[in-house]
Design a protein around this motif. Structure first.
Motif, short mmCIF file in Angstrom:
data_model
loop_
_atom_site.label_atom_id
_atom_site.label_comp_id
_atom_site.label_asym_id
_atom_site.label_seq_id
_atom_site.Cartn_x
_atom_site.Cartn_y
_atom_site.Cartn_z
N ARG A 106 0.81 -1.22 0.00
CA ARG A 106 0.00 0.00 0.00
C ARG A 106 0.84 1.27 0.00
O ARG A 106 0.31 2.37 -0.21
N ASN A 126 -6.27 2.81 4.30
CA ASN A 126 -5.35 3.86 3.85
C ASN A 126 -4.27 4.08 4.90
O ASN A 126 -4.57 4.22 6.08
N GLU A 128 -2.60 6.71 5.32
CA GLU A 128 -2.59 8.13 5.70
C GLU A 128 -1.18 8.71 5.60
O GLU A 128 -0.68 9.38 6.50
N THR A 142 -6.29 4.91 -1.08
CA THR A 142 -6.67 3.69 -0.36
C THR A 142 -6.37 2.48 -1.23
O THR A 142 -6.74 2.45 -2.41
#
Length: 358
Positions: A106, A126, A128, A142
């Motif tokens: 990710r 997500n 962040e 995301t």
């Protein structure tokens, strides 16, 4: 002067190493646009071959695995040809090459990958975080949750990348299971909310990393495979829980990985010395330990304490291609230029000065 223990030879897997230093993996963003390492990359690693064991920067096993702009791959014929030049240069200068296999999961952005697709992860959570792209920093989108079938395909990609590394002349590979990337994401409860056999408890969260290691070891031989872990490392938005949760996770994971008889365990250590000692005791082969903020007088501390066999160098080696010679001689070290870490080109990459013979 550095401790005498640093200069003892050591056998690691199939390698006979001249001392207990190594090059730690460090992303430098100098690959070509298609992920092929060029001549400058070969020069960079060749300059540092006196470190003996050269562990490369994170190298993606697939299009999905790329996180950052300018990182290399090891899954196409062009990649293999590029890495062959690197391996040949390192070998010609007396070193051994392990290519680090890194799937960013990710921690990616579509603008940085060849296929411009949404990042993948154990769960659609997500991180962040922001990602640097060609147009500047952008929020990471995301990710998409991997299906079980896609997890199996990803394991196959690691297997293919390991075979490609050996085809390129590398001496082995290091699986990157640390620092907030895909394998680490599977280990972390706040990034892995799966309800199937790859999530939900310690055993299931460990499954992906173990299966990747099993596949890679089966493909190229366990004695040519290392794995890097970073218990409780809070990078990439990960939170692995309290101390007891982290210890349970890594006692299980390392216990299972130990059965494979891999060439080494590489721990990026962030402070739980009790856990580090227990992992050392559970591991049957070589252990590498790297820590943030270690001064030159502390390089051998973990070796002398019985916690490690090899001390990989990061910043010292980046700024000093002849760091081995400088440490042996007690000579001053070049200072790192942070502004040139990721900008591309020779500046701050292959142009750090070496000692002038007296």
């Amino acid at each position: 002067m550095t401790a005498p223990s640093l200069w003892q030879p050591f056998t690691l897997g199939r390698l006979e190493l001249p001392h207990r230093l190594a090059l730690a993996p460090m992303t430098r963003n100098r690959a070509e646009t298609d992920g092929t390492p060029g001549d400058l990359v070969a020069e960079y690693y060749g300059q540092r071959a006196s470190l003996g064991l050269i562990i490369t920067e994170g190298t993606q096993p697939s299009d999905d695995g790329q996180g950052y702009f300018g990182t290399p791959g090891i899954y196409t014929e062009q990649h293999i040809a590029g890495w062959r030049k690197v391996a040949d240069t390192v070998h010609a200068n007396g070193g051994a090459l392990y290519i680090q296999l890194m799937h960013a999961g990710r921690i990616s952005h579509p603008d940085n990958t060849p296929h411009h697709r949404q990042p993948v992860a154990p769960s659609a959570i997500n991180p962040e975080q922001e990602m640097f792209t060609a147009t500047g920093p952008q929020p990471i989108p995301t990710p998409r949750e991997l299906s079980v079938a896609e997890i199996q395909s990803t394991i196959a990609e690691f297997r293919h990348a390991a075979a490609s590394a050996i085809a390129a002349g590398a001496d082995g590979v290091e699986i990157h299971g640390a620092n907030g990337y895909l394998l680490h994401q599977f280990l972390s409860p706040n990034a892995n909310h799966r309800k199937d056999s790859y999530g939900g408890n310690v055993e299931n969260r460990s499954r992906f990393a173990i299966e990747v290691a099993q596949a890679v070891a089966e493909e190229i031989g366990a004695d040519r495979v290392g794995i890097r872990l970073s218990p409780a490392m809070p990078l990439g938005g990960l939170d692995e829980g309290d101390t007891e949760t982290v210890r349970l996770q890594y006692h299980h994971l390392v216990g299972e990985l130990a059965k494979l008889q891999l060439a080494f365990l590489h721990v990026h250590h962030v402070g739980d010395d009790e856990l580090l000692r227990s992992l050392r005791e559970a591991w049957p082969t070589a252990v590498l330990v790297v820590r943030y903020g270690r001064g030159r007088e502390q390089i051998a501390d973990d070796i002398d304490a019985g916690l490690a066999d090899i001390a990989p160098l990061g910043r010292f080696a980046l700024a000093n291609p002849d760091v081995v010679e400088r440490l042996r001689a007690g000579a001053p070290l070049n200072e790192l230029d942070p502004a040139t870490l990721y900008v591309g080109g020779a500046a701050g990459y292959t142009d750090y000065p070496v000692l002038t013979p007296a």
